[in-house]
Design a protein around this motif. Structure first.
Motif, mmCIF file in Angstrom:
data_model
loop_
_atom_site.group_PDB
_atom_site.id
_atom_site.type_symbol
_atom_site.label_atom_id
_atom_site.label_comp_id
_atom_site.label_asym_id
_atom_site.label_seq_id
_atom_site.Cartn_x
_atom_site.Cartn_y
_atom_site.Cartn_z
ATOM 1 N N GLY A 96 0.722 -1.310 -0.174
ATOM 2 C CA GLY A 96 -0.101 0.093 0.288
ATOM 3 C C GLY A 96 1.092 1.435 -0.043
ATOM 4 O O GLY A 96 2.157 1.123 0.246
ATOM 5 N N SER A 97 0.058 2.517 -0.158
ATOM 6 C CA SER A 97 1.100 3.740 -0.234
ATOM 7 C C SER A 97 0.278 4.707 0.602
ATOM 8 O O SER A 97 -0.892 4.380 1.259
ATOM 9 C CB SER A 97 0.908 4.346 -1.379
ATOM 10 O OG SER A 97 -0.256 4.489 -2.240
ATOM 11 N N ASN A 98 0.654 5.909 0.923
ATOM 12 C CA ASN A 98 0.227 6.823 1.644
ATOM 13 C C ASN A 98 0.596 8.229 1.200
ATOM 14 O O ASN A 98 1.722 8.633 1.428
ATOM 15 C CB ASN A 98 0.403 6.688 3.048
ATOM 16 C CG ASN A 98 -0.629 7.637 4.119
ATOM 17 O OD1 ASN A 98 -1.121 8.636 3.439
ATOM 18 N ND2 ASN A 98 -0.869 7.047 5.030
ATOM 19 N N GLU A 99 -0.049 8.840 0.419
ATOM 20 C CA GLU A 99 0.299 10.170 -0.203
ATOM 21 C C GLU A 99 -0.785 11.278 -0.666
ATOM 22 O O GLU A 99 -1.974 10.623 -0.778
ATOM 23 C CB GLU A 99 1.431 9.959 -1.102
ATOM 24 C CG GLU A 99 0.759 9.416 -2.391
ATOM 25 C CD GLU A 99 0.651 7.908 -2.324
ATOM 26 O OE1 GLU A 99 1.354 7.076 -1.639
ATOM 27 O OE2 GLU A 99 -0.514 7.298 -2.779
ATOM 28 N N LYS A 108 8.458 8.166 -6.296
ATOM 29 C CA LYS A 108 7.246 7.257 -5.562
ATOM 30 C C LYS A 108 6.587 6.799 -6.652
ATOM 31 O O LYS A 108 6.157 5.569 -6.568
ATOM 32 C CB LYS A 108 6.833 8.073 -4.568
ATOM 33 C CG LYS A 108 6.021 7.313 -3.595
ATOM 34 C CD LYS A 108 5.342 7.909 -2.264
ATOM 35 C CE LYS A 108 4.613 6.664 -1.529
ATOM 36 N NZ LYS A 108 3.994 7.213 -0.275
ATOM 37 N N TYR A 112 6.322 2.622 -7.351
ATOM 38 C CA TYR A 112 5.299 1.615 -7.443
ATOM 39 C C TYR A 112 4.619 1.059 -8.740
ATOM 40 O O TYR A 112 4.190 -0.086 -9.015
ATOM 41 C CB TYR A 112 3.857 2.519 -6.498
ATOM 42 C CG TYR A 112 3.940 2.372 -5.185
ATOM 43 C CD1 TYR A 112 3.108 1.752 -4.432
ATOM 44 C CD2 TYR A 112 4.861 3.223 -4.432
ATOM 45 C CE1 TYR A 112 3.155 1.636 -3.203
ATOM 46 C CE2 TYR A 112 4.743 3.045 -3.223
ATOM 47 C CZ TYR A 112 3.877 2.442 -2.486
ATOM 48 O OH TYR A 112 4.141 2.363 -0.963
ATOM 49 N N CYS A 146 -9.267 -1.410 -4.873
ATOM 50 C CA CYS A 146 -9.044 -0.022 -5.118
ATOM 51 C C CYS A 146 -8.562 0.243 -6.707
ATOM 52 O O CYS A 146 -8.548 1.593 -7.084
ATOM 53 C CB CYS A 146 -7.652 0.270 -4.265
ATOM 54 S SG CYS A 146 -8.154 0.400 -2.458
ATOM 55 N N TYR A 153 -6.662 8.003 0.448
ATOM 56 C CA TYR A 153 -4.951 8.328 0.835
ATOM 57 C C TYR A 153 -4.117 7.688 0.335
ATOM 58 O O TYR A 153 -2.994 7.693 0.689
ATOM 59 C CB TYR A 153 -5.032 7.909 2.470
ATOM 60 C CG TYR A 153 -5.471 6.312 2.839
ATOM 61 C CD1 TYR A 153 -4.694 5.459 2.686
ATOM 62 C CD2 TYR A 153 -6.803 6.266 3.381
ATOM 63 C CE1 TYR A 153 -4.890 4.148 2.909
ATOM 64 C CE2 TYR A 153 -7.105 4.723 3.622
ATOM 65 C CZ TYR A 153 -6.063 3.729 3.374
ATOM 66 O OH TYR A 153 -6.453 2.579 3.608
ATOM 67 N N GLU A 154 -4.393 6.844 -0.767
ATOM 68 C CA GLU A 154 -3.160 6.014 -1.587
ATOM 69 C C GLU A 154 -3.405 6.199 -3.036
ATOM 70 O O GLU A 154 -3.624 5.071 -3.823
ATOM 71 C CB GLU A 154 -3.268 4.726 -1.135
ATOM 72 C CG GLU A 154 -4.636 3.900 -0.966
ATOM 73 C CD GLU A 154 -4.336 2.329 -0.455
ATOM 74 O OE1 GLU A 154 -3.088 2.211 -0.025
ATOM 75 O OE2 GLU A 154 -5.398 1.677 -0.406
ATOM 76 N N TYR A 157 -1.150 3.740 -5.300
ATOM 77 C CA TYR A 157 -1.794 2.394 -5.193
ATOM 78 C C TYR A 157 -2.745 2.499 -6.041
ATOM 79 O O TYR A 157 -2.900 1.449 -6.820
ATOM 80 C CB TYR A 157 -1.957 2.154 -3.773
ATOM 81 C CG TYR A 157 -2.472 0.803 -3.535
ATOM 82 C CD1 TYR A 157 -1.265 -0.118 -3.397
ATOM 83 C CD2 TYR A 157 -3.867 0.215 -3.221
ATOM 84 C CE1 TYR A 157 -1.922 -1.729 -2.831
ATOM 85 C CE2 TYR A 157 -4.167 -0.861 -2.840
ATOM 86 C CZ TYR A 157 -3.196 -1.829 -3.034
ATOM 87 O OH TYR A 157 -3.561 -3.369 -2.894
ATOM 88 N N ASN A 158 -3.938 3.143 -5.859
ATOM 89 C CA ASN A 158 -4.999 2.901 -6.798
ATOM 90 C C ASN A 158 -4.639 2.967 -8.340
ATOM 91 O O ASN A 158 -5.195 2.218 -8.916
ATOM 92 C CB ASN A 158 -5.882 4.318 -6.396
ATOM 93 C CG ASN A 158 -6.482 4.216 -4.915
ATOM 94 O OD1 ASN A 158 -6.439 2.973 -4.462
ATOM 95 N ND2 ASN A 158 -6.776 5.476 -4.672
#
Length: 263
Positions: A96-99, A108, A112, A146, A153-154, A157-158
């Motif tokens: 997962g990611s968070n950004e 980044k 991914y 996703c 929040y990601e 990732y999506n």
């Protein structure tokens, strides 16, 4: 039900923990030989040795970073030299990611993309010819709900999981003349070690009720009101790997406990 997987060779990326490990065990329980791939040598080698002992199959643990060309080349070579080629490829490695879109740097996004998309592209180029020589095979991509129902929040990732889902569809059309079936699985909430770790971190300063936090997530997102186990998801992977799913080609399957809010 006999899935007809005895003696098949399966390559599983991200295979030392969580969903990948559960899929490896489920395939081994059906008699398939497994090549587990992960970045950490100690864990992946230990899990491979345990699976070999427990299920009486041949199992190899390979330390490789599939986000790199060198890592995927090592996987392709190991499948060929150790097993004579692969019949099944499970592209599971991911995180997962968070950004935010506004703040995330190019680096980044690229990292991914390499992990979620290019790893699958490179492994397909190297493993599919092995499958063709063996009469056919199965490639499964572990994407995410996703990919179509994004979490705010990601975004990286999506986006990359959506790209993996489309790649799966394109690859399926290209490889079906070689008797290689390609499909995609979009899981919902699966209780992996990463989820537990995150929940513990988020509740550390508020009493530590990480299980209650996870129940709240399940209540909010899943109609079934619980997380799925990696083993439940692995059962679906095994079915799609088998000849029982012989007419399943180029599809995306949601295993999400009712999380998807559309049709």
């Amino acid at each position: 039900m006999d899935m007809g997987l005895g003696g098949k060779v399966a390559v599983i990326t991200g295979g030392s923990v969580g969903i990948g490990l559960a899929v490896a065990e489920a395939l081994a329980a059906e008699g398939a030989h497994v090549l587990l791939v992960a970045r950490g040598a100690e864990r992946v080698e230990a899990e491979a040795a345990r699976i070999a002992s427990q299920y009486g199959v041949e199992a190899m643990g390979l330390a490789a970073d599939v986000a790199t060309p060198e890592g995927t080349a090592a996987v392709i070579d190991a499948a060929r030299t150790r097993f004579g080629g692969a019949d099944i490829l499970i592209n599971n490695a991911g995180t997962g990611s968070n950004e935010t879109v506004m703040e995330a740097p190019d680096e980044k996004w690229q990292s991914y993309w390499d992990l979620h998309v290019m790893a699958a592209v490179r492994l397909a180029r190297g493993i599919a010819p092995q499958m063709k020589r063996r009469g056919g095979g199965v490639i499964l991509h572990n994407a995410s709900i996703c990919a179509v129902q994004p979490l705010w929040y990601e975004p990286i990732y999506n986006v990359t999981k959506a790209a993996l889902m489309m790649f799966s569809k394109c690859l399926a059309t290209e490889l079906i003349p070689d008797n290689i079936r390609v499909n995609c699985i979009n899981p919902g909430l699966i209780l992996t070690p990463d989820w537990k770790k995150t929940a513990r971190q988020l509740t550390e300063k508020s009493g530590g009720d990480w299980e209650g936090y996870l129940q709240g997530v399940a209540d909010e997102h899943a109609a079934i009101k619980r997380f799925g186990s990696p083993e439940e998801l692995a059962n679906f992977f095994v079915f799609l790997c088998s000849d029982k799913a012989s007419y399943s080609v180029g599809s995306t399957y949601f295993v999400d406990g009712g999380m998807l809010r559309t049709v």
